[in-house]
Design a protein around this motif. Structure first.
Motif, PDB file in Angstrom:
ATOM      1  N   UNK A  85       2.482   4.247  -2.808  1.00  0.00           N
ATOM      2  CA  UNK A  85       2.052   4.752  -0.670  1.00  0.00           C
ATOM      3  C   UNK A  85       1.877   3.767  -0.004  1.00  0.00           C
ATOM      4  N   UNK A  86       3.550   2.805   0.299  1.00  0.00           N
ATOM      5  CA  UNK A  86       3.665   2.108   1.286  1.00  0.00           C
ATOM      6  C   UNK A  86       4.304   2.735   2.083  1.00  0.00           C
ATOM      7  N   UNK A  87       3.238   3.073   3.656  1.00  0.00           N
ATOM      8  CA  UNK A  87       3.821   2.899   4.739  1.00  0.00           C
ATOM      9  C   UNK A  87       3.955   1.928   5.836  1.00  0.00           C
ATOM     10  N   UNK A  88       4.941   2.685   6.844  1.00  0.00           N
ATOM     11  CA  UNK A  88       4.460   1.617   7.571  1.00  0.00           C
ATOM     12  C   UNK A  88       5.920   1.755   8.793  1.00  0.00           C
ATOM     13  N   UNK A  89       4.675   2.493  10.500  1.00  0.00           N
ATOM     14  CA  UNK A  89       5.286   2.699  11.392  1.00  0.00           C
ATOM     15  C   UNK A  89       5.449   2.070  12.678  1.00  0.00           C
ATOM     16  N   UNK A 124       3.761  -9.837   2.492  1.00  0.00           N
ATOM     17  CA  UNK A 124       2.910 -10.486   3.181  1.00  0.00           C
ATOM     18  C   UNK A 124       2.728 -10.991   5.126  1.00  0.00           C
ATOM     19  N   UNK A 125       4.159 -10.952   5.206  1.00  0.00           N
ATOM     20  CA  UNK A 125       4.920 -10.685   6.548  1.00  0.00           C
ATOM     21  C   UNK A 125       4.234 -10.087   7.424  1.00  0.00           C
ATOM     22  N   UNK A 126       4.374  -8.392   6.499  1.00  0.00           N
ATOM     23  CA  UNK A 126       3.609  -7.635   7.168  1.00  0.00           C
ATOM     24  C   UNK A 126       2.661  -6.782   6.799  1.00  0.00           C
ATOM     25  N   UNK A 127       2.032  -6.310   7.309  1.00  0.00           N
ATOM     26  CA  UNK A 127       0.672  -5.543   6.776  1.00  0.00           C
ATOM     27  C   UNK A 127       1.081  -4.671   6.991  1.00  0.00           C
ATOM     28  N   UNK A 128       1.207  -3.194   5.548  1.00  0.00           N
ATOM     29  CA  UNK A 128       0.889  -1.336   5.600  1.00  0.00           C
ATOM     30  C   UNK A 128       0.235  -0.850   6.361  1.00  0.00           C
ATOM     31  N   UNK A 129       0.138  -0.027   7.201  1.00  0.00           N
ATOM     32  CA  UNK A 129      -0.334   1.025   8.028  1.00  0.00           C
ATOM     33  C   UNK A 129      -1.512   1.711   6.210  1.00  0.00           C
ATOM     34  N   UNK A 130      -0.304   2.161   5.990  1.00  0.00           N
ATOM     35  CA  UNK A 130      -1.807   2.233   4.679  1.00  0.00           C
ATOM     36  C   UNK A 130      -1.245   1.945   3.045  1.00  0.00           C
ATOM     37  N   UNK A 131      -1.216   2.183   1.985  1.00  0.00           N
ATOM     38  CA  UNK A 131      -0.906   2.455   0.188  1.00  0.00           C
ATOM     39  C   UNK A 131      -1.106   1.184  -0.111  1.00  0.00           C
ATOM     40  N   UNK A 132      -1.117   0.203  -1.045  1.00  0.00           N
ATOM     41  CA  UNK A 132      -1.046  -0.669  -2.001  1.00  0.00           C
ATOM     42  C   UNK A 132      -0.352  -1.737  -2.578  1.00  0.00           C
TER      43      UNK A 132
END
Length: 259
Positions: A9-13, A52-60
């Motif tokens: 469920x990895x998501x990023x906006x 780890x360079x970006x933190x996801x908005x959601x997901x694992x």
């Protein structure tokens, strides 16, 4: 087989644009997994969230069952995630073996202990790593004198210095000649098998992807379009239409069949 890496469920906006939307996949120990897609597909964003360079908005993102999505890059590295870069990152003024010794110093958390002579630090281990990547004979040469393909091998030795369980490779063969890139990734595949090290890599060269990956993930507009073996991906009509083009895929399939 138990997964080494599990992404769900990895998501990023960014602003109003969803760069990655609900991506999920797994990676087994010793497996080579290619992440491909057209420009803007979300490959780099996905890759950077895993590292780890970006933190996801959601997901694992789980490494051997441990959640790492909320950890900074240094902590992710300490847990056994190595990385190489599109443009090789070495110290040009140092010798080949000194570059690997610097990586070993960092792995041993002794990078700032300047009172201990760095030239003596784990020299046999540094030379053994260079032997494994085919660079032992050039150990004393400055990195500035090396051909680019050899610099990439040194970078691989440096990435292996802290014995990662997972290696992330961002466009590892960019700028390399065809023979060099195939040799580098064949070597990486051998090492991955030996060490039971999972490898996740992004790549534009389809000869590398279809020749060395065990499985391929295809991203389009931030979503996972297809996942499967190189052979299955080459035959997938959705992939042909959305990304590679049916002619290019079929031509590559013919070349592999007659190789």
């Amino acid at each position: 087989m138990t997964a080494l890496l599990q992404v769900a469920g990895l998501s990023k906006a960014f602003g109003g644009v969803r760069a990655v939307d609900g991506v999920g996949f797994s990676l087994a120990p010793g497996e080579m997994l290619a992440l491909i897609g057209p420009n803007g597909a979300g490959k780099s964003t996905t890759f950077n969230m895993v590292g780890g360079q970006l933190a996801p908005d959601s997901g694992s993102v789980r490494l051997a069952g441990q959640e790492i999505a909320d950890l900074p890059p240094r902590a992710v590295w300490r847990l056994g995630v190595g990385r190489t870069f599109q443009i090789a990152e070495t110290f040009a003024s140092l010798s080949v073996v000194e570059n690997v010794q610097m990586a070993l110093l960092s792995a041993d958390r002794r990078i700032f202990r300047f009172w201990r002579p760095a030239a003596a630090h784990r020299l046999p281990d540094a030379l053994a790593l260079l032997e494994r990547v085919g660079m032992r004979a050039q150990a004393a040469r400055p990195c500035s004198e090396l051909a680019y393909g050899d610099v990439k091998r040194v970078e691989l030795a440096m990435a292996l210095a802290h014995a990662p369980r997972l290696l992330l490779m961002d466009e590892p063969t960019a700028g390399m000649a065809p023979a060099e890139r195939l040799a580098l990734m064949a070597l990486t595949r051998e090492i991955a098998r030996e060490r039971r090290m999972g490898v996740l890599f992004t790549e534009h060269s389809m000869d590398v992807v279809f020749g060395q990956a065990d499985r391929v993930l295809v991203l389009v507009r931030g979503q996972l379009l297809a996942e499967g073996t190189p052979e299955a991906i080459q035959q997938d009509a959705r992939v042909q239409a959305a990304y590679l083009g049916s002619g290019k895929l079929r031509q590559h399939a013919k070349e592999r069949a007659h190789a």
